[in-house]
Design an enzyme around this catalytic site. Structure first.
Site, mmCIF file in Angstrom:
data_model
loop_
_atom_site.group_PDB
_atom_site.id
_atom_site.type_symbol
_atom_site.label_atom_id
_atom_site.label_comp_id
_atom_site.label_asym_id
_atom_site.label_seq_id
_atom_site.Cartn_x
_atom_site.Cartn_y
_atom_site.Cartn_z
ATOM 1 N N HIS A 282 -3.384 3.967 6.726
ATOM 2 C CA HIS A 282 -2.921 2.639 6.331
ATOM 3 C C HIS A 282 -3.715 2.201 5.122
ATOM 4 O O HIS A 282 -4.926 2.392 5.064
ATOM 5 C CB HIS A 282 -3.114 1.633 7.474
ATOM 6 C CG HIS A 282 -2.263 0.432 7.319
ATOM 7 N ND1 HIS A 282 -2.552 -0.558 6.427
ATOM 8 C CD2 HIS A 282 -1.097 0.078 7.922
ATOM 9 C CE1 HIS A 282 -1.612 -1.484 6.483
ATOM 10 N NE2 HIS A 282 -0.714 -1.120 7.376
ATOM 11 N N ASP A 336 2.547 2.223 14.063
ATOM 12 C CA ASP A 336 3.707 3.039 14.445
ATOM 13 C C ASP A 336 3.370 4.150 15.423
ATOM 14 O O ASP A 336 4.274 4.776 15.976
ATOM 15 C CB ASP A 336 4.344 3.651 13.188
ATOM 16 C CG ASP A 336 5.106 2.619 12.383
ATOM 17 O OD1 ASP A 336 5.635 1.689 13.009
ATOM 18 O OD2 ASP A 336 5.151 2.733 11.155
HETATM 19 N N1 ACO Z 1 -1.896 12.171 7.216
HETATM 20 C C1 ACO Z 1 -2.679 12.946 6.469
HETATM 21 N N2 ACO Z 1 -3.308 12.527 5.360
HETATM 22 C C2 ACO Z 1 -3.110 11.257 5.013
HETATM 23 C C3 ACO Z 1 -2.315 10.378 5.754
HETATM 24 C C4 ACO Z 1 -1.693 10.878 6.902
HETATM 25 N N3 ACO Z 1 -0.903 10.114 7.644
HETATM 26 N N4 ACO Z 1 -2.302 9.181 5.160
HETATM 27 C C5 ACO Z 1 -3.073 9.277 4.093
HETATM 28 N N5 ACO Z 1 -3.557 10.540 3.988
HETATM 29 C C6 ACO Z 1 -4.442 11.063 2.942
HETATM 30 C C7 ACO Z 1 -3.620 11.453 1.714
HETATM 31 O O1 ACO Z 1 -3.172 12.780 1.780
HETATM 32 C C8 ACO Z 1 -4.603 11.211 0.617
HETATM 33 O O2 ACO Z 1 -5.523 12.272 0.613
HETATM 34 P P1 ACO Z 1 -6.134 12.827 -0.773
HETATM 35 O O3 ACO Z 1 -6.857 11.661 -1.383
HETATM 36 O O4 ACO Z 1 -7.014 13.937 -0.350
HETATM 37 O O5 ACO Z 1 -4.947 13.252 -1.588
HETATM 38 C C9 ACO Z 1 -5.364 9.983 1.081
HETATM 39 O O6 ACO Z 1 -5.299 10.008 2.518
HETATM 40 C C10 ACO Z 1 -4.773 8.679 0.582
HETATM 41 O O7 ACO Z 1 -3.381 8.683 0.935
HETATM 42 P P2 ACO Z 1 -2.296 7.805 0.230
HETATM 43 O O8 ACO Z 1 -0.950 8.300 0.605
HETATM 44 O O9 ACO Z 1 -2.635 7.703 -1.225
HETATM 45 O O10 ACO Z 1 -2.583 6.418 0.925
HETATM 46 P P3 ACO Z 1 -1.701 5.147 0.759
HETATM 47 O O11 ACO Z 1 -2.586 3.998 1.025
HETATM 48 O O12 ACO Z 1 -0.956 5.183 -0.517
HETATM 49 O O13 ACO Z 1 -0.605 5.321 1.920
HETATM 50 C C11 ACO Z 1 0.458 5.310 3.987
HETATM 51 C C12 ACO Z 1 -0.626 4.671 3.134
HETATM 52 C C13 ACO Z 1 1.779 5.319 3.198
HETATM 53 C C14 ACO Z 1 0.662 4.489 5.240
HETATM 54 C C15 ACO Z 1 0.019 6.748 4.332
HETATM 55 O O14 ACO Z 1 -1.143 6.717 5.102
HETATM 56 C C16 ACO Z 1 1.114 7.533 5.044
HETATM 57 O O15 ACO Z 1 1.998 8.085 4.390
HETATM 58 N N6 ACO Z 1 1.069 7.572 6.430
HETATM 59 C C17 ACO Z 1 2.087 8.260 7.189
HETATM 60 C C18 ACO Z 1 3.334 7.396 7.307
HETATM 61 C C19 ACO Z 1 3.108 6.214 8.218
HETATM 62 O O16 ACO Z 1 2.584 6.324 9.312
HETATM 63 N N7 ACO Z 1 3.565 5.043 7.747
HETATM 64 C C20 ACO Z 1 3.484 3.794 8.508
HETATM 65 C C21 ACO Z 1 2.433 2.894 7.931
HETATM 66 S S1 ACO Z 1 2.282 1.408 8.864
HETATM 67 C C22 ACO Z 1 3.616 0.503 8.364
HETATM 68 O O17 ACO Z 1 4.096 0.578 7.274
HETATM 69 C C23 ACO Z 1 4.221 -0.386 9.351
#
Ligand code: ACO
Length: 403
Positions: A282, A336
């Protein structure tokens, strides 16, 4: 074009000094950390895992409040008095029905379509029925709030029955908000515990500051369009798998893992393939999402009453193993991760999880709509242009053939 950053005045032939161009702020993909509004609705402490609505801790609201009371708090800013709450509940109850025209329109939707698309179209269609001309009239605002809070659940339930080939059933006036929704969905009066837990889920999903769908709502609101367009645009934004749509994907993922024994190797492979683990991570939290903590407790309450779900064991193992592998990066379960297990135990189909999220979040979107109207300036951010400069148009017969 070079941006002038020094204090040196340019040579302009002695004319009045041209003010130096402002230095643009650095580009932050996804606007991470960039304040895009001021808001008094919701606060998040992502390091400690604390979430408040209008200053009230979420845990207290989930324990003691009802969804409609929480919606009132979010939208109008204060907890209602007993009379205000009674009036609000009554008004919502009186506006639960949707026009037969909207129901007929929904019957034309393909049954195979996603319920979020059906909800977006139906929510937008409300704008056809109610004028936007009185946007700043307090009564118009009250009516729009009541209509949207009342009708969104009816539309979600209606599409569920329509796509099964049935006629939607009418809301029951004697049932409270959450129980009535479950009734319209399943055609059975729900168990009291199930209704209470579902109501708590709505509270947990009602608001979460400037997430993607709420930002979308505020951008739409800032053009002074009608509140039905505001909610419809937010529904469309919520539908994506990186936002509200992740709750569906979590159960698909747990299905794919299959067993507790399969968790470790599945996670190793997913991490090595740089796959995002659904329901984890998140932008705001570096610890477990406080909503996930509460939802996990609600799931356990349901399992105690209605029987265990072995998928929960897979989820718990995944959380434990992921704590070692992703925890150091601040990636923990988000809202979620456990919500799908709760809805599954309540017998709700998977593709309705996100529409249910939308039912709850309508309260937050409307709170932000009101706040935006209160101090409106249209959103119009800048960009950093990275395209071609000054190209001469080439006639069609002189362009190179495609390779
Ligand atoms: N699994 C594995 N690695 C992850 C995850 C994950 N769920 N989330 C973030 N990371 C890692 C990324 O790969 C990235 O790693 P790196 O820096 O080595 O490349 C780092 O953490 C940062 O990730 P971003 O995607 O840049 O983080 P951002 O803040 O943009 O995204 C998000 C947040 C979209 C929620 C992301 O964590 C994700 O895609 N999670 C999975 C989908 C999900 O569960 N969404 C629901 C969110 S809650 C809601 O909206 C109600």
């Amino acid at each position: 074009m070079a941006v002038q950053t020094s204090g040196d005045a340019p040579d302009n032939g002695g004319a009045a000094a041209i003010p130096p161009a402002a230095v643009p702020p650095p580009f932050r993909p996804g606007l991470e950390g960039v304040p895009a509004t001021q808001s008094a609705i919701c606060s998040i402490d992502g390091n400690q895992g604390l979430l408040t609505y209008r200053g009230y801790p979420l845990e207290q609201l989930a324990q003691n409040s009802s969804f409609l009371e929480t919606a009132y708090l979010l939208i109008w800013g204060e907890l209602p008095t007993i009379f205000q709450l009674r009036d609000f509940e009554h008004d919502v109850q009186m506006h639960r029905r949707v026009s037969f025209r909207i129901r007929d329109m929904m019957k034309c939707f393909p049954a195979s379509g996603h319920p979020m698309d059906a909800l977006q179209a139906s929510a937008a269609s409300l704008g056809l029925f109610y004028s936007r001309r009185a946007l700043y009239d307090p009564q118009y605002i009250i009516d729009a709030v009541v209509r949207l809070i009342a009708k969104i659940p009816t539309m979600v339930a209606a599409f569920q029955l329509i796509r099964k080939g049935q006629d939607p059933i009418q809301p029951r006036e004697d049932l409270p908000y959450a129980a009535n929704f479950l009734y319209m969905l399943t055609e059975r009066e729900p168990d009291a515990l199930a209704a209470r837990i579902f109501d708590a889920c709505l509270i947990l999903h009602a608001e979460h500051s400037l997430n993607a769908s709420t930002f979308s709502a505020r951008v739409t609101a800032s053009t002074l369009t009608d509140p039905y367009a505001v909610v419809a645009s937010a529904v469309g934004t919520l539908a994506g798998p990186l936002h509200g749509g992740a709750n569906e994907d979590v159960l698909d993922m747990l299905d794919e893992i299959g067993s507790v024994e399969g968790v470790d190797s599945w996670l190793d492979r997913a991490i090595s393939q740089k796959q995002k683990i659904m329901g984890f991570g998140h932008r705001e939290y570096r610890v477990k999402d406080p909503r996930a903590v509460i939802l996990q407790g609600l799931a356990e309450e349901l399992f105690q009453r209605f029987g265990h779900d072995s998928m929960y064991d897979v989820a718990r193992r995944l959380e434990a193993v992921a704590a070692d592998r992703l925890g150091p990066k601040g990636i923990y379960p988000n809202v979620d991760f456990y919500s799908g297990l709760v809805y599954r135990k309540l017998g709700i189909p998977r593709d309705l999880f996100t529409p249910i999220f939308a039912i709850a979040r309508t309260a937050g979107w409307l709170a932000h709509w009101r706040e935006q109207l209160g101090a409106n300036r249209i959103y119009r951010p800048s960009q950093i242009y990275t395209g071609s400069v000054e190209r001469a148009w080439v006639p069609l017969d002189q362009r190179p053939a495609a390779t």
